[in-house]
Design a protein around this motif. Structure first.
Motif, PDB file in Angstrom:
ATOM      1  N   GLY A   1     -12.112 -11.614  -5.080  1.00  0.00           N
ATOM      2  CA  GLY A   1     -11.503 -10.136  -4.624  1.00  0.00           C
ATOM      3  C   GLY A   1     -10.672 -10.046  -3.606  1.00  0.00           C
ATOM      4  N   SER A   2      -9.877 -11.018  -3.033  1.00  0.00           N
ATOM      5  CA  SER A   2      -9.109 -11.016  -1.992  1.00  0.00           C
ATOM      6  C   SER A   2      -7.958 -10.233  -2.624  1.00  0.00           C
ATOM      7  CB  SER A   2      -8.848 -12.463  -1.424  1.00  0.00           C
ATOM      8  OG  SER A   2      -9.923 -12.866  -0.846  1.00  0.00           O
ATOM      9  N   ARG A   3      -7.005  -9.744  -1.530  1.00  0.00           N
ATOM     10  CA  ARG A   3      -6.039  -8.836  -2.024  1.00  0.00           C
ATOM     11  C   ARG A   3      -4.966  -8.810  -1.106  1.00  0.00           C
ATOM     12  NH1 ARG A   3      -8.651  -8.807  -5.885  1.00  0.00           N
ATOM     13  NH2 ARG A   3      -9.655  -7.019  -6.905  1.00  0.00           N
ATOM     14  N   VAL A   4      -3.461  -9.189  -1.625  1.00  0.00           N
ATOM     15  CA  VAL A   4      -2.342  -8.784  -0.675  1.00  0.00           C
ATOM     16  C   VAL A   4      -1.660  -7.669  -1.168  1.00  0.00           C
ATOM     17  CG1 VAL A   4      -0.174 -10.057  -0.049  1.00  0.00           C
ATOM     18  CG2 VAL A   4      -2.127 -11.391  -0.732  1.00  0.00           C
ATOM     19  N   LEU A   5      -1.162  -6.904  -0.244  1.00  0.00           N
ATOM     20  CA  LEU A   5      -0.448  -5.573  -0.438  1.00  0.00           C
ATOM     21  C   LEU A   5       0.951  -5.596   0.307  1.00  0.00           C
ATOM     22  CD1 LEU A   5      -0.710  -2.819  -1.226  1.00  0.00           C
ATOM     23  CD2 LEU A   5      -1.540  -2.184   0.930  1.00  0.00           C
ATOM     24  N   ILE A   6       1.766  -5.435  -0.527  1.00  0.00           N
ATOM     25  CA  ILE A   6       3.367  -5.574  -0.217  1.00  0.00           C
ATOM     26  C   ILE A   6       4.189  -4.385  -0.284  1.00  0.00           C
ATOM     27  CG2 ILE A   6       5.454  -7.020  -0.524  1.00  0.00           C
ATOM     28  CD1 ILE A   6       3.878  -9.392  -1.483  1.00  0.00           C
ATOM     29  N   LEU A   7       4.516  -4.037   1.073  1.00  0.00           N
ATOM     30  CA  LEU A   7       5.525  -2.902   1.144  1.00  0.00           C
ATOM     31  C   LEU A   7       6.818  -3.111   0.936  1.00  0.00           C
ATOM     32  CD1 LEU A   7       3.465  -0.986   4.015  1.00  0.00           C
ATOM     33  CD2 LEU A   7       2.961  -1.233   1.707  1.00  0.00           C
ATOM     34  N   VAL A   8       7.322  -2.763  -0.179  1.00  0.00           N
ATOM     35  CA  VAL A   8       8.732  -3.394  -0.476  1.00  0.00           C
ATOM     36  C   VAL A   8       9.703  -2.413  -0.124  1.00  0.00           C
ATOM     37  CG1 VAL A   8      10.128  -3.987  -2.330  1.00  0.00           C
ATOM     38  CG2 VAL A   8       7.882  -4.414  -2.562  1.00  0.00           C
ATOM     39  N   THR A   9      10.908  -2.795   0.739  1.00  0.00           N
ATOM     40  CA  THR A   9      12.026  -2.231   1.102  1.00  0.00           C
ATOM     41  C   THR A   9      12.994  -2.373  -0.048  1.00  0.00           C
ATOM     42  OG1 THR A   9      11.171  -2.201   3.416  1.00  0.00           O
ATOM     43  CG2 THR A   9      13.650  -1.938   3.098  1.00  0.00           C
ATOM     44  N   ASP A  10      12.997  -3.666  -0.213  1.00  0.00           N
ATOM     45  CA  ASP A  10      14.353  -3.756  -1.223  1.00  0.00           C
ATOM     46  C   ASP A  10      13.617  -4.243  -2.517  1.00  0.00           C
ATOM     47  OD1 ASP A  10      16.517  -4.754  -2.617  1.00  0.00           O
ATOM     48  OD2 ASP A  10      17.462  -5.971  -1.059  1.00  0.00           O
ATOM     49  N   PRO A  11      14.078  -3.611  -3.563  1.00  0.00           N
ATOM     50  CA  PRO A  11      13.334  -3.845  -4.847  1.00  0.00           C
ATOM     51  C   PRO A  11      13.811  -5.166  -5.412  1.00  0.00           C
ATOM     52  CG  PRO A  11      14.494  -1.782  -5.079  1.00  0.00           C
ATOM     53  CD  PRO A  11      14.461  -2.209  -3.511  1.00  0.00           C
TER      54      PRO A  11
ATOM     55  N   ALA B   1      -5.265 -10.771  -6.136  1.00  0.00           N
ATOM     56  CA  ALA B   1      -4.275  -9.803  -7.053  1.00  0.00           C
ATOM     57  C   ALA B   1      -3.435  -9.272  -5.751  1.00  0.00           C
ATOM     58  CB  ALA B   1      -5.048  -8.704  -7.435  1.00  0.00           C
ATOM     59  N   VAL B   2      -2.076  -9.232  -6.310  1.00  0.00           N
ATOM     60  CA  VAL B   2      -1.122  -8.900  -5.226  1.00  0.00           C
ATOM     61  C   VAL B   2      -0.364  -7.297  -5.796  1.00  0.00           C
ATOM     62  CG1 VAL B   2       1.361  -9.200  -4.195  1.00  0.00           C
ATOM     63  CG2 VAL B   2      -0.320 -11.103  -4.860  1.00  0.00           C
ATOM     64  N   VAL B   3      -0.340  -6.339  -4.840  1.00  0.00           N
ATOM     65  CA  VAL B   3       0.034  -4.987  -5.123  1.00  0.00           C
ATOM     66  C   VAL B   3       1.015  -4.827  -4.302  1.00  0.00           C
ATOM     67  CG1 VAL B   3      -0.659  -2.769  -5.222  1.00  0.00           C
ATOM     68  CG2 VAL B   3      -2.361  -4.277  -5.500  1.00  0.00           C
ATOM     69  N   ALA B   4       2.395  -4.370  -5.193  1.00  0.00           N
ATOM     70  CA  ALA B   4       3.640  -4.089  -4.166  1.00  0.00           C
ATOM     71  C   ALA B   4       3.655  -2.445  -4.346  1.00  0.00           C
ATOM     72  CB  ALA B   4       4.698  -4.674  -4.895  1.00  0.00           C
ATOM     73  N   ILE B   5       3.988  -1.724  -3.243  1.00  0.00           N
ATOM     74  CA  ILE B   5       4.365  -0.279  -3.261  1.00  0.00           C
ATOM     75  C   ILE B   5       5.696  -0.356  -2.821  1.00  0.00           C
ATOM     76  CG2 ILE B   5       3.641   1.604  -1.852  1.00  0.00           C
ATOM     77  CD1 ILE B   5       0.867   0.540  -1.171  1.00  0.00           C
ATOM     78  N   LEU B   6       6.362   0.740  -3.519  1.00  0.00           N
ATOM     79  CA  LEU B   6       7.600   1.043  -3.496  1.00  0.00           C
ATOM     80  C   LEU B   6       7.841   2.477  -2.736  1.00  0.00           C
ATOM     81  CD1 LEU B   6       7.737  -1.404  -5.758  1.00  0.00           C
ATOM     82  CD2 LEU B   6      10.152  -0.788  -5.898  1.00  0.00           C
ATOM     83  N   ASP B   7       8.969   2.671  -2.147  1.00  0.00           N
ATOM     84  CA  ASP B   7       9.496   4.011  -2.088  1.00  0.00           C
ATOM     85  C   ASP B   7       9.792   4.974  -3.256  1.00  0.00           C
ATOM     86  OD1 ASP B   7       8.996   4.481   0.947  1.00  0.00           O
ATOM     87  OD2 ASP B   7      10.877   2.951   1.047  1.00  0.00           O
ATOM     88  N   SER B   8       9.524   6.225  -2.910  1.00  0.00           N
ATOM     89  CA  SER B   8      10.258   7.207  -3.730  1.00  0.00           C
ATOM     90  C   SER B   8      10.252   8.473  -2.726  1.00  0.00           C
ATOM     91  CB  SER B   8       9.265   7.430  -4.897  1.00  0.00           C
ATOM     92  OG  SER B   8       8.229   8.410  -4.523  1.00  0.00           O
ATOM     93  N   ASN B   9      11.132   9.412  -3.407  1.00  0.00           N
ATOM     94  CA  ASN B   9      11.306  10.425  -2.451  1.00  0.00           C
ATOM     95  C   ASN B   9      10.267  11.161  -1.869  1.00  0.00           C
ATOM     96  OD1 ASN B   9      13.935  10.951  -1.433  1.00  0.00           O
ATOM     97  ND2 ASN B   9      13.866  13.169  -1.994  1.00  0.00           N
ATOM     98  N   GLY B  10      10.113  11.514  -0.643  1.00  0.00           N
ATOM     99  CA  GLY B  10       8.922  12.118  -0.330  1.00  0.00           C
ATOM    100  C   GLY B  10       7.774  11.498  -0.078  1.00  0.00           C
ATOM    101  N   PHE B  11       7.771  10.166  -0.055  1.00  0.00           N
ATOM    102  CA  PHE B  11       6.625   9.255  -0.197  1.00  0.00           C
ATOM    103  C   PHE B  11       6.859   8.211   0.746  1.00  0.00           C
ATOM    104  CE2 PHE B  11       4.899   5.155  -1.674  1.00  0.00           C
ATOM    105  CZ  PHE B  11       3.534   5.699  -2.168  1.00  0.00           C
ATOM    106  N   ASP B  12       6.034   8.105   2.019  1.00  0.00           N
ATOM    107  CA  ASP B  12       6.133   7.191   3.089  1.00  0.00           C
ATOM    108  C   ASP B  12       5.179   6.179   2.730  1.00  0.00           C
ATOM    109  OD1 ASP B  12       5.981   5.805   5.252  1.00  0.00           O
ATOM    110  OD2 ASP B  12       5.798   7.614   6.633  1.00  0.00           O
ATOM    111  N   LYS B  13       5.742   4.938   2.247  1.00  0.00           N
ATOM    112  CA  LYS B  13       4.611   3.731   1.894  1.00  0.00           C
ATOM    113  C   LYS B  13       3.922   3.146   2.853  1.00  0.00           C
ATOM    114  CE  LYS B  13       8.345   0.251   1.881  1.00  0.00           C
ATOM    115  NZ  LYS B  13       9.299   1.130   2.526  1.00  0.00           N
ATOM    116  N   THR B  14       4.388   3.264   4.189  1.00  0.00           N
ATOM    117  CA  THR B  14       3.571   2.859   5.192  1.00  0.00           C
ATOM    118  C   THR B  14       2.454   3.605   5.424  1.00  0.00           C
ATOM    119  OG1 THR B  14       5.553   1.564   6.205  1.00  0.00           O
ATOM    120  CG2 THR B  14       3.918   2.090   7.524  1.00  0.00           C
ATOM    121  N   ALA B  15       2.826   4.896   5.522  1.00  0.00           N
ATOM    122  CA  ALA B  15       1.698   5.739   5.861  1.00  0.00           C
ATOM    123  C   ALA B  15       0.679   5.657   4.971  1.00  0.00           C
ATOM    124  CB  ALA B  15       2.200   7.253   6.029  1.00  0.00           C
ATOM    125  N   PHE B  16       1.063   5.578   3.665  1.00  0.00           N
ATOM    126  CA  PHE B  16       0.050   5.547   2.390  1.00  0.00           C
ATOM    127  C   PHE B  16      -0.525   4.226   2.473  1.00  0.00           C
ATOM    128  CE2 PHE B  16      -0.473   4.128  -1.899  1.00  0.00           C
ATOM    129  CZ  PHE B  16      -1.115   5.315  -2.466  1.00  0.00           C
TER     130      PHE B  16
END
Length: 882
Positions: free
Chosen positions: A321-331, A210-225
């Motif tokens: 159950g392998s996983r990929v987590l992608i921190l998206v800068t440009d949606p 499964a691949v999970v993409a995390i995007l920014d929102s105001n007040g949300f630091d996706k890298t720290a998260f």
């Protein structure tokens, strides 16, 4: 900022007059010293006084030039009204005149630099035996420069008064307000719920990949998260291997592939695999991961839609159950995906729903985790552009000495790991650091880190910064300024190379740079950061050296050469040189004519023979080779390499009192080779290095007969590392008497004994970091009272036979990190009771809790029990975010 070239030119003129530019001082016979002084005086008047009255005008000009770049890509700027203030026709004319004069100034600097360089080349060629030219001919290269600078000064003085109504700081503050206005901040409860959802997806989610993409929102630091989850103990236990890889705006899957391999595969095989063919590496990684449950985080991913196909080639789905987590800068990256119902993703719809959206990408299961209500299109046009422009303003606000160092960062790929030592050396070679001071360069580096332009990626054992990187947003902001000031040019940009650009950067393929149309470029720095190992023909190298004879910096990167490039010895101004010549065994004599060279990097070359003339290279500060043998100084030569501070790796045959005694300033030294055969010379010569702080000894002979008790280490030593030394005697009683030693690393096969004894009271008085690595048979360790009173970090890897740790360790109040790998059952039982120990009670209530880490084998039957009983303060050490 638009006057950057003139201000750097002033600094160069000062070095010329001080005799620091070129291998020679100005000859008295030419009477040129007064001319250079006049040029400096007039240039400083323009740079510091006259143009100082037009700083607001120049700031507005640069502001508008950068805005035009956004307009080219039809990107709307919601703060455009900031630039819409009505201006009189007179103001428009004046600003156009200022821009014209600035362009003329850049032309003048370009012409002056080329004339001065040509002048010095003539002098050096004359000294090297070429026909002497008439003094009048030499001076012809500089005729007319003084009159031109006077003309520019007069034109500036005729301009109307400057406009101080444009304040960069004020504009920056307005942009920051626009970034935050009307945007709800993420509530802490939402953050916690998001973390639970992500955790459930990783641990209890679908059995397939499964691949999970995390995007920014105001007040949300996706890298720290993401890092918070990545470093979680349960996550590290659940997955067999983990990797944290930065992608960034300059997408290059070859580099991403190498970073994943380095993170997940055993270190013993990585060096061999990295050198393989690109397609073969992909196959090797896929086969390796086929038997693993893996977790891979890709940070800072921009609009690189090809990443999906690239990842599918190397990441197998074994339903484990392998996983990929992608921190998206440009949606916009997500527009290639579909909703579960087959609906296409649009920029105006991706982010409206949340926090968890199910998508699909062919066979992969895909999820988006995001908090926010704005459509993606708004996100791109507002948040991203506002952020970039805000950081661009931050570049303009820097003091000049930091500003030039900051915009120089764009010569590196965004997101790529940069050696801080290399960065400081390049700043110095480029003339950006006063007095060529490494201490000043390190101070500037820390300042830029503090201001957010650089992120730290690695630290040394002693806590100093080893590597850093430039995030994508910062890179874009910096490059916008660098491009508009003609500070640097990339080879893959569509525009033709500009006449006044002095720094040229290769990001794609070096081989594309060699066509004849580039022959008229005047460049001082050429850097190849392509990930491809292009094989360069000698004729191309020879032509390159003929075309670009004014180079100060030449970094050919990973490009492979068969031999030392013909004609390179004529690059008299060269200060920084990096080449990849694996077959080179003998350092050519002609290299020693580069008397301005400060840094020589040839890490793939193993030099068996060097010419005596290397002792003539008085400005050398850094030598970095796979191995290098230095010759004995000529008998009639009494001087030394007085500025050399770094050598890696020196062959032990060169470790004689005569050679090391001529290296009075060396602070870092790596010695690699047959330490057994050259035991006598090495052991008795190290004391000649009175300023030595960091020493690494790597033995490459079998069997080893190294006797540590014969070594005479200088008392200045701060860091010591031993590898493959196969010591039979306990090294601790010898090393504990070094008065300033702070870091001690006993690496693989450094000691073959079973016992370590730190017996001296008060031994290792300054030691802060102790690494015991691959000491497989160690089963007993004792310490005397008061030993290592300042120890902060202890790593034992592995400790398979070690029955217990010294009780005296628990009395060390400074101890913050205890990292044990693969402890045996008896040691585990002792560690289970550590919370009841008196020393643990002393820590309660303190702000900084110690960071104790343990690592267990994957097939350990006791794993669930041990994990359940050991405190949450204990962390399992694997790969941390890089």
């Amino acid at each position: 900022m638009l006057d950057v070239h003139l201000r750097l030119f002033c600094e160069r003129l000062k070095r010329v007059l001080a005799g620091e530019e070129g291998a020679l001082t100005l000859p008295d016979s030419t009477n040129l010293t007064p001319l250079f002084k006049n040029l400096l005086t007039e240039s400083e008047i323009i740079a510091t006084t006259l143009l100082g009255n037009y700083e607001s005008d120049m700031a507005r000009l640069l502001f508008q030039l950068v805005k035009e770049r956004f307009d080219e890509y039809k990107l709307s700027l919601p703060f455009s009204q900031l630039l819409q203030a009505e201006e009189s026709d007179e103001e428009d004319v004046k600003r156009a005149d200022v821009l014209e004069i600035l362009n003329d100034i850049n032309d003048f600097v370009h012409e002056s630099e080329e004339a001065i360089d040509t002048f010095f080349i003539k002098i050096m060629q004359q000294q090297n035996g070429e026909n002497e030219s008439e003094s009048s001919t030499k001076m012809a290269f500089l005729v007319g420069l003084h009159s031109k600078i006077i003309d520019i000064r007069n034109r500036i003085q005729q301009l109307p008064p400057g406009d101080n109504g444009f304040d960069i700081s004020e504009q920056s503050n307005k942009i920051i307000r626009l970034l935050s206005e009307g945007q709800p901040q993420l509530d802490i409860s939402e953050f916690e719920r998001g973390r639970e959802k992500l955790f459930d997806l990783l641990i209890e989610g679908p059995s397939g990949l499964a691949v999970v993409a995390i995007l920014d929102s105001n007040g949300f630091d996706k890298t720290a998260f993401a890092a918070d989850t990545y470093n979680n103990n349960h996550v590290k236990f659940y997955f067999d291997c983990l990797a944290w890889v930065r992608v960034s705006v300059a997408y290059d899957f070859r580099m991403i592939l190498d970073d994943i391999i380095k993170s997940v595969m055993p270190p013993s095989g990585v060096s061999v695999i990295i050198g393989e063919d690109y397609q073969l590496k992909k196959t090797i990684l896929r086969d390796f991961l086929a038997k693993k449950k893996y977790f891979i985080v890709l940070d800072d991913v921009c609009d690189n839609i090809e990443i999906w196909d690239d990842l599918e080639e190397v990441l197998p789905d074994n339903q484990n159950g392998s996983r990929v987590l992608i921190l998206v800068t440009d949606p916009e990256l997500l527009t290639s995906l579909e909703m579960e119902n087959g609906e296409e993703i649009r920029l105006d719809s991706v982010l409206i729903e949340g926090p968890l959206i199910r998508l699909k990408h062919e066979a992969w299961q895909f999820f988006i985790l995001h908090y926010g209500s704005a459509p993606s299109e708004n996100y791109m046009n507002e948040k991203i552009n506002l952020t970039v422009f805000s950081r661009t303003c931050s570049v303009w606000e820097l003091p000049f000495y930091l500003k030039v160092c900051c915009i120089y960062l764009c010569v590196f790929r965004p997101g790529i790991e940069i050696s801080t030592a290399q960065l400081c050396q390049l700043w110095i070679a480029e003339g950006l650091i006063p007095y060529n001071s490494e201490e000043t360069a390190e101070f500037y580096l820390k300042e830029l880190i503090h201001r957010g332009f650089i992120q730290v990626s690695k630290r040394r054992a002693n806590g100093t910064i080893k590597a850093c990187y430039v995030p994508s947003f910062e890179f874009i902001s910096i490059y916008l300024v660098a491009d508009k000031t003609e500070f640097v040019r990339m080879s893959d940009m569509k525009e033709e190379p500009l006449a006044n650009v002095k720094r040229y950067l290769i990001l794609d393929r070096l081989i594309k740079f060699f066509p004849p149309e580039y022959s008229d470029m005047y460049i001082q720095s050429f850097l190849n950061h392509s990930s491809r190992s292009d094989h360069l023909a000698l004729i191309d190298c020879e032509n390159f050296c003929k075309k670009f004879k004014y180079l100060r910096v030449l970094n050919l990167g990973s490009a492979v050469l068969d031999q030392f490039p013909p004609g390179l010895e004529n690059l008299y101004f060269l200060k920084y040189l990096k080449l990849n010549i694996p077959s080179l065994k003998c350092l050519p004599l002609l290299l020693c004519t580069l008397l301005n060279l400060q840094t020589l990097e040839m890490p793939s070359s193993y030099i068996d023979q060097s010419p005596e003339d290397i002792w003539m290279m008085q400005k050398l500060t850094h030598l970095n080779f796979g191995s290098i043998t230095l010759p004995a100084p000529p008998k009639n030569y009494s001087s030394s390499l007085k500025n050399l501070i770094f050598i890696s790796a020196l062959n032990p045959s060169s470790c004689t009192p005569d050679i090391l005694g001529r290296l009075p300033s060396v602070r870092t030294l790596r010695i690699s080779g047959d330490l057994s055969y050259y035991q006598s010379g090495v052991s008795k010569s190290l004391c000649e290095l009175h300023k030595l702080e960091c020493l690494k000894l790597v033995n490459e002979s079998k069997p080893s007969r190294m006797v540590l008790s014969e070594y005479q280490f200088p008392p200045s030593l701060i860091q010591l590392s031993l590898s493959n030394t196969e010591l039979m005697e306990d090294p601790m009683p010898i090393l504990e008497n070094l008065p300033r030693l702070r870091v001690l690393k006993l690496k693989q096969n450094s000691y073959l004994g079973r016992k370590l004894a730190c017996v001296g009271s008060g031994g290792f008085p300054e030691l802060k970091v102790l690494h015991l690595k691959s000491m497989y048979w160690l089963d007993e360790w004792t310490m005397g009272g008061g030993t290592m009173p300042k120890l902060e970090s202890l790593i034992v890897n592995p400790c398979a036979y070690l029955r217990k740790l010294p009780e005296e360790l628990w009395c060390i109040k400074s101890l913050r990190k205890l990292d044990l790998h693969w402890p045996q059952t008896e040691l585990r039982q002792r560690l289970r009771t550590f919370e009841d120990m008196e020393w643990r009670q002393n820590w309660r209530g303190k702000q900084h809790q110690p960071d104790f880490q343990f690592q267990f084998p994957e097939n350990c039957n006791l794993l669930p029990t041990v994990f359940g009983e050991i405190s949450n303060a204990i962390q399992i050490h694997r790969n941390e975010p890089r």
